[in-house]
Design an enzyme around this catalytic site. Structure first.
Site: not given
Length: 299
Positions: A136, A240
């Site tokens: 991320e 995720e």
């Protein structure tokens, strides 16, 4: 049955490891045909034969690497692959480095030994392994000290760390895992450094209603993120995944996340994040609890 020895992501007690007993009944993966995995500290998917991927998180500082052997045994007993997210910091919050220190440390080789030590152990394991480093990276929320760097700095760091890892673990697969925001392409480290692309997809009904004016479906969030990465020509995973809301909201997500959509030919699998969030959701929405037995609100 073996009790899972888990590497827990940023636990509140400030250590990286915990032995967790099964205190909840085993749960079933969502319906569908895509491969399914889970980051599952509670062990709620321990006996589900449909789970094909066991996700681990570990910091590269202050971690007991011997626990990886236990994780390998746990995965092998269940015929699962390992997805290992390596976070370049310590989980002890009050001694974390600054982004500037981390950048300089990677550039000068200070952290080569951290990455090499982890990957050397991974090379000894029997499971098929995918390494996911510094995920991320385009996120601007301030959650991670490796996020929102100048893209060229991040790319150089990613390439260095993957070179270090491959030097001792040449057979691992490598995941590059942006959140999925616009501009992620600037952080792409190149085809030679990426075997699979990972994305994050979370649905929080209350936030969507109040901040966006409408609830989001899985496809609403995933589709534009997939479109931003499909051009790299790599397999795509949802690394995720989580969703919290009322029963109808959770049911809609549950019945959509593992479907084999023809518009996503590169999507291979989804991995559920079966843990409460550790970083506050924006706009004062606290720490959403993605744990499957807690995610339906208003029951």
């Amino acid at each position: 049955m073996m009790t899972p020895y888990k590497l827990i992501r940023k636990p509140p007690w400030g250590v990286g490891l915990a032995m967790l007993a099964f205190t909840t009944p085993a749960l079933a993966a969502p319906p569908g045909d895509l491969a399914f995995g889970a980051y599952d500290p509670p062990g709620q998917f321990s006996s589900d034969g449909e789970v094909a991927i066991e996700h681990l998180f570990l910091p590269w500082e202050d971690v007991f690497l011997g626990s990886l052997y236990d994780a390998d045994t746990y995965a092998k007993e269940r015929n699962r692959e390992l997805l290992v997210t390596i976070e370049p910091w310590t989980w002890t919050r009050d001694i974390r480095n600054t982004p500037e220190f981390l950048i300089n440390g990677i550039r000068t080789g200070l952290y080569d030994s951290n990455m090499s030590a982890i990957c050397a152990v991974l090379d000894e394991l029997d499971s098929d392994i995918t390494v996911r480093w510094a995920q991320e990276m385009e996120d601007e929320s301030g959650q991670f000290i490796w996020s929102d760097w100048e893209p060229t700095i991040y790319v150089d760091a990613f390439q260095r760390m993957i070179n270090v890892c491959r030097a001792v673990a040449p057979d691992v697969q490598v995941m590059w895992s942006p959140l999925g925001h616009e501009g992620l392409e600037d952080y792409y480290p190149g085809d030679d450094y990426v075997d699979v692309v990972g994305l994050s997809v979370f649905g929080l009904q209350a936030w969507e209603r109040e901040q966006l004016g409408d609830e989001q479906e899985f496809l609403d969030i995933f589709t534009p993120r997939y479109e931003r990465v499909k051009g790299f020509g790599k397999p795509v995973m949802v690394a995720e995944l989580g969703y919290v809301g009322d029963a109808d909201y959770v049911s809609r997500w549950e019945n959509s996340v593992r479907q084999d959509y023809p518009q996503f030919p590169q999507l291979t699998s989804v991995v559920y994040f079966n843990q409460q969030e550790v970083h506050p959701w924006p706009d004062g929405y606290g720490l959403p609890n993605w744990i499957v037995t807690e995610r339906v609100l208003g029951q």
